[in-house]
Design a protein around this motif. Structure first.
Motif, mmCIF file in Angstrom:
data_model
loop_
_atom_site.group_PDB
_atom_site.id
_atom_site.type_symbol
_atom_site.label_atom_id
_atom_site.label_comp_id
_atom_site.label_asym_id
_atom_site.label_seq_id
_atom_site.Cartn_x
_atom_site.Cartn_y
_atom_site.Cartn_z
ATOM 1 N N PHE A 167 1.608 30.120 6.236
ATOM 2 C CA PHE A 167 1.673 30.929 7.151
ATOM 3 C C PHE A 167 1.462 29.690 8.157
ATOM 4 N N ALA A 168 2.795 30.399 9.562
ATOM 5 C CA ALA A 168 2.199 30.022 11.132
ATOM 6 C C ALA A 168 1.905 30.586 12.044
ATOM 7 N N VAL A 169 0.488 31.215 12.757
ATOM 8 C CA VAL A 169 -0.225 31.649 12.660
ATOM 9 C C VAL A 169 -0.381 32.063 14.473
ATOM 10 N N GLY A 170 -0.964 32.834 15.124
ATOM 11 C CA GLY A 170 -1.018 32.429 16.973
ATOM 12 C C GLY A 170 -1.970 33.553 16.876
ATOM 13 N N SER A 171 -2.477 33.465 17.835
ATOM 14 C CA SER A 171 -3.430 34.785 17.963
ATOM 15 C C SER A 171 -4.461 34.388 18.891
ATOM 16 N N VAL A 172 -4.062 35.554 20.319
ATOM 17 C CA VAL A 172 -4.911 35.171 21.973
ATOM 18 C C VAL A 172 -5.408 36.418 22.036
ATOM 19 N N ALA A 173 -6.292 36.216 23.553
ATOM 20 C CA ALA A 173 -7.134 37.153 23.854
ATOM 21 C C ALA A 173 -6.426 38.130 24.255
ATOM 22 N N GLY A 174 -5.008 39.150 24.171
ATOM 23 C CA GLY A 174 -5.440 40.398 25.198
ATOM 24 C C GLY A 174 -5.444 40.144 26.738
ATOM 25 N N PRO A 175 -4.735 40.676 27.489
ATOM 26 C CA PRO A 175 -4.753 40.920 29.010
ATOM 27 C C PRO A 175 -6.246 41.405 29.265
ATOM 28 N N GLU A 176 -7.774 41.574 30.146
ATOM 29 C CA GLU A 176 -8.173 42.161 29.928
ATOM 30 C C GLU A 176 -9.423 42.659 29.122
ATOM 31 N N ASP A 177 -9.319 41.001 27.796
ATOM 32 C CA ASP A 177 -10.027 41.251 26.409
ATOM 33 C C ASP A 177 -11.594 41.735 27.075
ATOM 34 N N LEU A 178 -12.291 42.494 26.447
ATOM 35 C CA LEU A 178 -13.636 42.774 26.485
ATOM 36 C C LEU A 178 -13.754 43.629 27.841
#
Length: 342
Positions: free
Chosen positions: A252-263
Motif C-alpha cells: 500500500f502507498a499511504v498518505g495521511s495529513v492533518a486536515g484543515p483546522e485539526d483539533l
C-alpha cells in the motif's frame, strides 16, 4: 474533575503531535504501508484524484552481460518500465464530546492522553480502510477466473470438497507461493481471531518486542499478524469460509495529513438544557492505495458523506469489486488470498 476547556491548550497539544500519524500501526511496522511524502504534499494541496507511479521490479531471471575487451561490442542497457495507479483521497473527521474525554482526565496528563487517543483512532481508521480495500480486491479477483487463479488459493469445502480444507502451514505456503519470491516471508497477514488462535495452539508464532511501552508483536513465518473479525469470514458454522490476506512489503502507498483546522474546539451554550457542551474535532486527509490496482469508481456513486454530497470512498465503496481494476501484471503485486475452513 477539570473541564476540558480548563486544561485544553491547542498550541501545547499540537506540540505533542507526531509528523507520522501511522507510527505505531502494525501495517506500517510490517512494511505493508509505505508512506510517501509526495502524496502527503499533494493531500495538503487539496488534490482529489492521484496518479501514483510505480517502477517495474527488475527481472532477476535475465542473465547479466559478460565483459570483454572488444571496442565495438556495445551492450544495450535495459529499458526501465513502470505503471501508474489511479487513486482517490478521502477527507475524514470525527468529533468527541467533553463528557467522553473527561472519563480519562483524572490522574494522567490530559493533553498526552487525548493526543494518544486521537492518533490511535486515525491509525485504526487507516487499517480499516486497508482491510476494506483488500476485501474489495478479493471480490474483484474471485469474480474473474483468470485473476482468481493468480491471486487466490481456495481450499474450502465449498470450492474443493476433496481438499484438505482446514487452515494449516501447508495451505499458507501454497498461498504464498502465488506471489513473486521477492514478496515472500515478510509483510503482514490479516486473519480472523479464530485462525490466529489456531496458530497459537500450533505454537508457530514468534513474539517480538519493539518497545517497552507496547505489547509484543506476533509474527507467523515472517509476517506480522493483524486480527480482524469483520471481513475475514463468510458464512457461519462448520462451512464458514475464513479469508486470510497476505500483504507483502510495500503493498500500500499511504498518505495521511492533518486536515484543515485539526483539533478544533466547538462550544455550544444552549445544549444540555443550558449547561452547554464542548466538542473536540479532529480531521484527516488520507489516501490508502493498493499498489498495482486502480480505484475506478465514478464520484457520483460514492457514499462517503451525506445524501447531499459524498466525495470520499466509504468502507462500503472500497469493498465493491466494480470499483477496482488490476493495472499491471499479477506477479508485480504483493496481495494474495487464502480461503479455508477453520
Amino acid at each position: 474533575m477539570a473541564a476540558l476547556r480548563e486544561v485544553f491548550n491547542r498550541d501545547v497539544m499540537l506540540s505533542y503531535r507526531t509528523d507520522e500519524p501511522l507510527l505505531e500501526s502494525p501495517m506500517l511496522q510490517s512494511g505493508a504501508f509505505v508512506t510517501d511524502s509526495a502524496i502527503e504534499a499533494r493531500l495538503r494541496g487539496g488534490d482529489i484524484e492521484f496518479s501514483i507511479p510505480h517502477v517495474t521490479p527488475i527481472d532477476m531471471a535475465l542473465e547479466a552481460n559478460y565483459s570483454n575487451t572488444i571496442y565495438t561490442d556495445v551492450a544495450s542497457p535495459r529499458q526501465i518500465t513502470g505503471r501508474k495507479s489511479k487513486a482517490r483521497a478521502a477527507w475524514l473527521n470525527e468529533g468527541f464530546l467533553e463528557s467522553t474525554l473527561e472519563r480519562h482526565l483524572l490522574g494522567v496528563s490530559p493533553l498526552q492522553m487525548m493526543q494518544g487517543m486521537i492518533n490511535n483512532y486515525w491509525q485504526q481508521q487507516a487499517e480499516h480502510r486497508a482491510v476494506a480495500t483488500v476485501f474489495g480486491l478479493k471480490n474483484l479477483v474471485m469474480n474473474n477466473a483468470g485473476l482468481k487463479e493468480k491471486f487466490v488459493l481456495d481450499v474450502s469445502k465449498t470450492s474443493s470438497p476433496n481438499a484438505a480444507s482446514s487452515w494449516d502451514v501447508n495451505q499458507f505456503i501454497d498461498a504464498e507461493s502465488l506471489m513473486h519470491k521477492m514478496y515472500r516471508g515478510r509483510g503482514s497477514i490479516v486473519v480472523h481471531s479464530k485462525i490466529a488462535a489456531k496458530m497459537r495452539v500450533q505454537q508457530l508464532l514468534e513474539h517480538v518486542t519493539t518497545s517497552a511501552n507496547l505489547p509484543p508483536l506476533e509474527y507467523y513465518n515472517g509476517r506480522l499478524i493483524i486480527e480482524d473479525d469483520e471481513k475475514t469470514v463468510v458464512g457461519t458454522g462448520a462451512n464458514a469460509q475464513y479469508i486470510t490476506y497476505l500483504l507483502g512489503a510495500g503493498s500500500f502507498a499511504v498518505g495521511s495529513v492533518a486536515g484543515p483546522e485539526d483539533l478544533e474546539l466547538e462550544r455550544t451554550a444552549a445544549t444540555g438544557n443550558g449547561s452547554g457542551h464542548t466538542a473536540l474535532w479532529t480531521r484527516r486527509d488520507m489516501l490508502i492505495q493498493p499498489q498495482g490496482f486502480d480505484f475506478i469508481a465514478d464520484e457520483s456513486t460514492l457514499t462517503g458523506g451525506t445524501a447531499r454530497e459524498a466525495i470520499s470512498a466509504s468502507w462500503t465503496d472500497l469493498q465493491k469489486k466494480e470499483n477496482w481494476e488490476l493495472t499491471g501484471e499479477a506477479n508485480q503485486t504483493s496481495i494474495r488470498f487464502l480461503i479455508t475452513n477453520l
